[in-house]
Every structure is written in structure tokens, then in C-alpha cells.
Design a protein around this motif. Structure first.
Motif, PDB file in Angstrom:
ATOM      1  N   ARG A  36      59.800  68.823  56.745  1.00 31.32           N
ATOM      2  CA  ARG A  36      60.244  69.783  55.734  1.00 31.32           C
ATOM      3  C   ARG A  36      61.743  70.082  55.842  1.00 31.32           C
ATOM      4  O   ARG A  36      62.265  70.390  56.914  1.00 31.32           O
ATOM      5  CB  ARG A  36      59.453  71.082  55.865  1.00 31.32           C
ATOM      6  N   GLY A  37      62.412  69.982  54.701  1.00 34.68           N
ATOM      7  CA  GLY A  37      63.829  70.291  54.649  1.00 34.68           C
ATOM      8  C   GLY A  37      64.732  69.172  55.121  1.00 34.68           C
ATOM      9  O   GLY A  37      65.959  69.300  55.061  1.00 34.68           O
ATOM     10  N   VAL A  38      64.135  68.065  55.610  1.00 37.10           N
ATOM     11  CA  VAL A  38      64.960  66.958  56.135  1.00 37.10           C
ATOM     12  C   VAL A  38      64.664  65.662  55.404  1.00 37.10           C
ATOM     13  O   VAL A  38      65.530  65.083  54.747  1.00 37.10           O
ATOM     14  CB  VAL A  38      64.738  66.771  57.661  1.00 37.10           C
ATOM     15  N   GLY A  39      63.428  65.174  55.521  1.00 39.27           N
ATOM     16  CA  GLY A  39      63.097  63.901  54.903  1.00 39.27           C
ATOM     17  C   GLY A  39      61.740  63.402  55.345  1.00 39.27           C
ATOM     18  O   GLY A  39      60.782  64.177  55.424  1.00 39.27           O
ATOM     19  N   PHE A  40      61.666  62.123  55.690  1.00 42.83           N
ATOM     20  CA  PHE A  40      60.399  61.503  56.036  1.00 42.83           C
ATOM     21  C   PHE A  40      60.569  60.595  57.247  1.00 42.83           C
ATOM     22  O   PHE A  40      61.659  60.085  57.516  1.00 42.83           O
ATOM     23  CB  PHE A  40      59.859  60.677  54.866  1.00 42.83           C
ATOM     24  N   ARG A  41      59.461  60.347  57.954  1.00 49.09           N
ATOM     25  CA  ARG A  41      59.448  59.376  59.035  1.00 49.09           C
ATOM     26  C   ARG A  41      58.121  58.636  59.010  1.00 49.09           C
ATOM     27  O   ARG A  41      57.137  59.103  58.418  1.00 49.09           O
ATOM     28  CB  ARG A  41      59.643  60.046  60.396  1.00 49.09           C
ATOM     29  N   LEU A  42      58.086  57.484  59.667  1.00 49.04           N
ATOM     30  CA  LEU A  42      56.849  56.719  59.773  1.00 49.04           C
ATOM     31  C   LEU A  42      55.906  57.427  60.735  1.00 49.04           C
ATOM     32  O   LEU A  42      56.329  57.916  61.797  1.00 49.04           O
ATOM     33  CB  LEU A  42      57.133  55.301  60.282  1.00 49.04           C
ATOM     34  N   GLY A  43      54.645  57.501  60.347  1.00 47.94           N
ATOM     35  CA  GLY A  43      53.637  58.119  61.205  1.00 47.94           C
ATOM     36  C   GLY A  43      52.611  57.110  61.655  1.00 47.94           C
ATOM     37  O   GLY A  43      52.882  55.907  61.749  1.00 47.94           O
ATOM     38  N   HIS A  44      51.421  57.584  61.928  1.00 45.70           N
ATOM     39  CA  HIS A  44      50.319  56.719  62.355  1.00 45.70           C
ATOM     40  C   HIS A  44      49.051  57.156  61.643  1.00 45.70           C
ATOM     41  O   HIS A  44      48.829  58.339  61.410  1.00 45.70           O
ATOM     42  CB  HIS A  44      50.112  56.799  63.872  1.00 45.70           C
ATOM     43  N   ALA A  45      48.223  56.180  61.338  1.00 46.34           N
ATOM     44  CA  ALA A  45      46.954  56.499  60.670  1.00 46.34           C
ATOM     45  C   ALA A  45      45.989  57.114  61.655  1.00 46.34           C
ATOM     46  O   ALA A  45      46.059  56.849  62.850  1.00 46.34           O
ATOM     47  CB  ALA A  45      46.372  55.232  60.061  1.00 46.34           C
TER      48      ALA A  45
END
Length: 251
Positions: free
Chosen positions: A242-251
Motif C-alpha cells: 500500500r502506497g508504494v507498488g507491487f512485488r512478486l509473491g507466492h501462491a
């Protein structure tokens, strides 16, 4: 001008495109790499003016005056500039046909300027969309941006793996648990950027700059992230910071 097999040659100048050449163009420096560009344009005068301007900037240009010629000639080029108004085929169908078999960068350059036209062009596989009349400097900037994004992708290596997620950069194919995932070009570019920096939060601004050339809105990112999560089968693959951006996560 000579014409052979649907290809146009010659330094024609069109009044409609006089703004493409506001002054003497810089002379290409020997040894400087230029792009191999396929110019798809049904108007001979327009094609001649743009072809000359591109050549004066050090690029190799082949010009096709029909969609059928473009379909046979796009292999082996670095970039396609596509007019949608063609005498034999609709340019959108040509875009779709090229994108179905090739990841070559493609920019639509056309007089169709409505929001719906732009949306349809991007959905057909275009990497960018430029409406006539335009300035030649803007065209060159958009070409540089599209090609720069392509170079960034090429440095990622042939494949990226994160658990069950497999990304083949060269073939632009994505699999999760061995099952293929059908992504649009922009969805793939977005995923590839996140996966290339798995421990980094990528800002919205950076995503817009590197995936869309900074020419679209915040909503564009949100829409593509939502679609990407749905197609990957788990919202956990793309994490919102929130307020920054996105990153890769894990399923």
C-alpha cells in the motif's frame, strides 16, 4: 519511386507529414546501430516521407503498402510501425496475426484517434499507439521507449522460475504447476518485471514507465494486476504494498 512485391521505396515528401521534418535531421554516425523497421502504410506519400526521415536517423526501413505484405515481411525486423487503414486488410487484424506468431515490438501509427480505437489497438497486440498528426521527435521517443523495454527483458535470461511459476522469456510463455497460462503482452511484461526483481517492491511509476512507456494511468496498472492474479489462479502471486507498488509473491 519503385514498387516491387508490395514494398515501397523512395524519398517522397508529403505535405501531410511535413511536420515530421522540422529541420535537418542528424546524420547517422558510422558504426551506430540502427533498427530494422517495417513500415506498414497504405498511403505512398506518407510512407515515403516517414521512410526518408527514419533513414536519415540511421535506421533500415522496408515499407509495405498492404497488410498481406506485412504478414510475409515482419520476420527478421526489429520493429513494426503499423497504419490501421490498409487497402486489403484491416490493420487490427494484421496486428493480431503478427502478435499470434511473433513478439516483435509493434507501434500503431494511425489517424484513428478515439479512445476505443486506442484500446482496440493495444488489445490487438500493439506496444504503443500514436495518433496522426504527430511530431517526429515524439515518434522517435516512443520507438526508443519500446525498444528499451525490449532490451531490459532480454537481460532477464532465458527463463525465470519461482516455485511452481515458470516464465520462458524467449518464447513469452508462462506456466504454473506445469499448466500454461495465456497472458496478453502487457500482462507478460508486468509479470516478467516483477519476477525479475522478486525481493523488490516495484513502484507504480516504474511499472508505467517500463511496461507502458509512462503514457497510461494508475488504473491501467490495477486492471492488469487484477487480470494477472486471476489468470495465475491465486491473488498471492502479486502482492500490493500500500502506497508504494507491487512485488512478486507466492501462491
Amino acid at each position: 519511386m519503385t514498387q516491387a512485391s508490395g514494398f515501397l521505396r523512395g524519398p517522397l515528401i508529403s505535405n501531410q507529414y511535413a511536420e515530421l521534418q522540422p529541420g535537418p535531421a542528424p546524420v547517422a554516425v558510422p558504426g551506430t546501430a540502427g533498427w530494422r523497421i517495417l513500415l506498414v502504410e497504405g498511403d505512398a506519400s506518407a510512407a515515403g516521407a516517414l521512410e526518408e526521415a527514419l533513414r536519415r536517423h540511421g535506421h533500415e526501413v522496408a515499407a509495405a503498402d498492404r497488410g498481406s505484405v506485412a504478414l510475409a515481411a515482419h520476420e527478421g525486423v526489429d520493429l513494426v510501425l503499423m497504419e490501421l487503414e490498409l487497402p486489403d486488410l484491416d490493420g487490427l487484424e494484421v496486428c493480431k496475426a503478427i502478435r499470434a506468431v511473433s513478439g516483435v515490438p509493434l507501434i500503431v501509427v494511425t489517424a484513428r484517434g478515439s479512445e476505443l480505437d486506442r484500446v482496440l489497438g493495444l488489445q490487438a497486440g500493439a506496444d504503443d499507439y500514436l495518433v496522426k498528426p504527430y511530431g517526429f521527435r515524439e515518434l522517435m521517443a516512443r520507438i526508443d521507449a519500446v525498444m528499451r523495454r525490449g532490451r531490459i527483458q532480454s537481460r532477464h535470461g532465458p527463463a525465470i522460475d519461482h516455485g511452481p511459476l515458470h516464465i520462458d522469456v524467449n518464447s513469452r510463455e508462462v506456466c504454473v504447476d506445469g499448466h500454461g497460462v495465456d497472458l496478453t503482452r502487457k500482462e507478460f511484461d508486468l509479470l516478467c518485471l516483477l519476477a525479475s526483481h522478486p525481493d523488490t517492491v516495484i513502484s507504480r511509476k516504474r511499472l508505467l514507465q517500463q511496461v507502458w512507456g509512462d503514457s497510461w494511468s494508475r488504473r491501467t496498472v490495477d486492471t492488469h494486476v487484477s487480470s494477472l492474479r486471476r489468470k495465475l489462479g491465486d491473488s498471492g502471486w502479486v502482492v500490493t504494498v500500500r502506497g508504494v507498488g507491487f512485488r512478486l509473491g507466492h501462491a
